[in-house]
Design an enzyme around this catalytic site. Structure first.
Site, PDB file in Angstrom:
ATOM      1  N   LYS A 206     -11.376   0.600  10.404  1.00 19.80           N
ATOM      2  CA  LYS A 206     -10.529   0.540  11.792  1.00 19.80           C
ATOM      3  C   LYS A 206     -11.655   0.429  12.786  1.00 19.80           C
ATOM      4  O   LYS A 206     -12.558   1.458  13.033  1.00 19.80           O
ATOM      5  CB  LYS A 206     -10.104   2.148  11.738  1.00 19.80           C
ATOM      6  CG  LYS A 206      -8.723   2.153  10.668  1.00 19.80           C
ATOM      7  CD  LYS A 206      -8.112   3.517  10.850  1.00 19.80           C
ATOM      8  CE  LYS A 206      -7.198   3.574   9.956  1.00 19.80           C
ATOM      9  NZ  LYS A 206      -7.346   3.971   8.652  1.00 19.80           N
TER      10      LYS A 206
ATOM     11  N   LYS B   3       0.960  -1.252  -0.024  1.00 18.18           N
ATOM     12  CA  LYS B   3       0.019   0.040   0.087  1.00 18.18           C
ATOM     13  C   LYS B   3       0.824   1.318  -0.044  1.00 18.18           C
ATOM     14  O   LYS B   3       1.822   1.258   1.059  1.00 18.18           O
ATOM     15  CB  LYS B   3      -0.876   0.026   1.134  1.00 18.18           C
ATOM     16  CG  LYS B   3      -1.867   1.266   1.484  1.00 18.18           C
ATOM     17  CD  LYS B   3      -2.704   0.820   2.457  1.00 18.18           C
ATOM     18  CE  LYS B   3      -3.786   2.361   2.644  1.00 18.18           C
ATOM     19  NZ  LYS B   3      -4.230   2.164   3.754  1.00 18.18           N
TER      20      LYS B   3
END
Length: 689
Positions: A181, A75
């Site tokens: 998250k 990423k």
């Protein structure tokens, strides 16, 4: 998170098993050919992270090193360079270096305009991105971007703002992935709900961490295992994924975003830290290793300062205060010690509501005492505080009412001067909130900021004030004639206490309301500090001299409305001219309400005002909040900047009524902590007298 892991271990399972209702994932037959195959592996894959700094060749070399370490998914942070074309050049260089088999993800964190995002998409064609995460700020631009580019898109911050309205908000978007998250969306239960929604609609569900310790990462890894298990089950139970544009992405093994461990220099764990293994198909995390982190937890005392004495030590005492109108003996509880560290802490002063006392704040004071000096005061007529005598001049009582808002504010200022040389941050609830707001706006010699919980600035119309003054005078008479016990019984039958009455500690809390030593003064303060007699502070709110945080419980509609109205009163003319001064934090979990004016309601804790169809935000302040944010579910604010006081925040707490500090103290603790941190960073100095 560590507590959840420990509870799972004590029941003979791990956190993933606890979520899925399994006694343990260890007992699955690893060779069984079933949708539960992902459960049997006892491992999850993680994604490697690349910072955005460096030339294309330098970034390509860094990416190649990660691949050599075993990572099969990388990423890359983008939208940090001058031009989107430069970001595209970096991705193309990385692709050339690592080859076609490595999955590449890019994350823009909503930093691009639509035009910039389209420019990037055009320049990165042929790179084979697995997905681009959060290219633009609002959903309207996101819809356009998806339709015009066909590039696989993932969402992160957008999910946080729309947890309760996922289907409607994303109905016209074809998303490749959802990045979750748990700490940002309000915990694992809510994260699991988002996972189920994403997988049911053919999207990849990726669990991501911020900067977690080994304890947090171990629990996140086990939660990721649960997610992978649900992923395999969803494939066997639905055909939705077959129609997805990104079905090849969905079927591929998931690499979760737990690579932040590489960026931590130290850890709170001394031994058995979070670790990874290089495998043929990628870098993996072993569930057995994660369980060892939880079961054999040993804190590193060099990186963790427990402050156990400060957390539990509350000192009680009385202080005689002489003012122009009276002499009060105040009862005070204080976490103050003589240590040098304690003397440098910001000072919080807690003011209770009518019928309360300083002990109401004990759980909150104990939690905050690690990083704050906490003081709570029994207001006149409450608890152990009593009126010693009223002032006499020339043989007659001084005409000033010792129980008026002005007199009490003056007495509290005098008391604070005795207790600390610093200016303090007031935290007031209900009647205490009205007093705190008055002191912040009109009597702030010792005040540098204030938290207003379920508070009011008073009544605007004179006719309303007259009616309320008569009502409260009648209540004061009833209090004295019927007695405190009878009055308390009737008081807590009011509709505003509906949610409090269901609290498990309500009976003991109600009993504490009858333990006041000066009932005569209690009746006087009810009368003299009535909403009908306090000055209206609405005009003072136009430009307050100190930072303010308005807090209300979601279920307390009246005070939620008052909090919004106070928030929107702040410097409203200037804000109408410059909407960029209003900020909506992009890491909040929000629910759009239908009434006008439009608001975002944050289930984990926040309310934000929205003046347009999309979020209007100050890029500078937004970036500041995101960089400084603690990973706490109530750690998000609507922030409004003012000429004098720098900022005013608005916080609405989920699952609470009027008594916010009793019904949901954890969220309130997080909100106060963030507000104080924000204030200290803005002022760049400690509050001083």
């Amino acid at each position: 998170m560590g507590i959840l892991g420990a509870l799972a271990a004590s029941n003979g399972t791990n956190f993933a098993g606890l979520l899925d209702g399994q006694s343990s994932y260890k007992n699955f037959d690893r060779h069984q050919n079933s949708p539960d195959a992902q459960l049997m592996s006892q491992k999850i894959r993680i994604c490697g992270l690349l910072d955005s700094s460096g030339s294309p060749s330098e970034m390509a070399l860094s990416a190649l090193q990660l691949v050599q370490q075993g990572f099969c998914t990388l990423k890359v942070k983008v939208a940090r360079r001058v031009s989107p074309v430069e970001d595209a050049a970096v991705l193309l260089a990385i692709r050339k270096a690592v080859g076609p088999k490595v999955h590449l993800r890019a994350d823009a964190n909503q930093r691009w305009t639509l035009a910039q995002a389209l420019e990037f998409a055009s320049a990165v064609q042929g790179c084979g991105l697995q997905y681009l995460e959060e290219p633009v700020k609002n959903r309207y631009d996101l819809v356009k971007f998806c339709k015009e580019t066909g590039l696989p898109v993932a969402v992160d911050e957008s999910i946080d703002k729309n947890v309760e309205d996922l289907h409607e908000y994303f109905s016209d978007l074809r998303l490749a992935a959802v990045v979750i998250k748990p700490s940002s969306v309000g915990g694992f239960e809510r994260a699991a709900m988002i996972v189920k929604w994403a997988q049911r609609n053919g999207m990849l569900a990726i669990i991501s961490s911020a900067f977690e310790s080994s304890v947090g990462l171990a629990i996140y890894a086990q939660f990721s295992m649960f997610v992978d298990a649900q992923h395999m089950k969803s494939i066997s139970m639905t055909d939705n994924y077959k129609s997805s544009t990104w079905s090849n992405v969905i079927i591929s093994p998931v690499a979760h975003g737990l690579g932040t461990y590489m960026w931590l220099q130290d850890d709170v764990v001394l031994e058995n830290r979070f670790s990874v293994q290089r495998r043929e198909n990628g870098v993996e995390v072993s569930m057995e290793d994660c369980e060892r982190v939880i079961q054999n937890l040993v804190f590193n005392r060099e990186t963790v300062d427990v402050h156990s004495n400060n957390v539990v030590s509350l000192h009680s005492g009385t202080h005689l205060v002489n003012s122009a109108a009276s002499e009060f003996r105040f009862h005070v509880m204080d976490t103050h010690t003589t240590s040098e560290t304690d003397s440098k802490l910001p000072v919080l002063v807690f003011l209770h509501g009518f019928l309360g006392n300083c002990r109401d704040w004990m759980p909150i004071m104990q939690a905050l005492s690690v990083s704050h000096r906490c003081i709570s005061v029994d207001l006149p007529g409450h608890g152990k505080t009593c009126l010693e005598r009223e002032r006499i001049s020339n043989g007659a009582l001084i005409t000033a009412d010792p129980f008026s808002m002005e007199s009490i504010a003056n007495a509290i200022n005098t008391l604070l001067s005795k207790l600390t040389a610093k200016k303090v941050i007031l935290v007031g609830y209900s009647m205490g909130a009205r007093l705190a707001l008055y002191m912040a706006l009109r009597s702030n010699q010792k005040v540098c900021a204030a938290v207003i919980i379920s508070g009011s600035p008073g009544l605007e119309r004179q006719s309303d004030r007259r009616v309320r003054a008569i009502q409260d005078s009648a209540l004061a008479v009833i209090l004295q004639e019927a007695g405190l016990q009878s009055f308390v019984d009737d008081w807590y039958q009011k509709p505003m206490w509906k949610s409090l009455r269901s609290h498990p500690q309500f009976v003991s809390l109600k009993a504490s309301r009858t333990q006041h030593v000066d009932v005569k003064s209690l009746a006087k303060i009810l009368c003299s500090m009535s909403l009908g007699r306090q000055p209206s502070l609405w005009k003072d709110l136009a430009d307050p001299p100190v930072p303010l945080l308005f807090v209300a419980g979601k279920n307390d509609e009246k005070f939620v409305g008052l909090a919004h109205k106070m928030y929107n009163t702040i410097d409203s003319q200037k804000l109408r001219k410059s909407a960029t001064l209003e900020e909506v934090c992009s890491e909040c979990a929000c629910l759009r309400l239908e009434q006008q004016p439009k608001y975002y309601q944050i289930e984990s804790g926040l309310s934000c005002h929205d003046t347009q169809k999309g979020s209007v935000e100050s890029e500078e302040t937004r970036r500041f909040l995101l960089e400084e944010a603690l990973v706490l579910q109530s750690d998000k604010f609507a922030k409004r900047e003012c000429k004098n006081c720098k900022f005013v925040n608005l916080l609405r707490l989920d699952k609470t009524g009027h008594s916010v500090h009793v019904e949901n103290p954890c969220l309130l603790i997080n909100g106060i902590s963030k507000f104080v941190t924000q204030f200290m960073q803005t002022s760049k100095q400690e509050p001083k007298g």
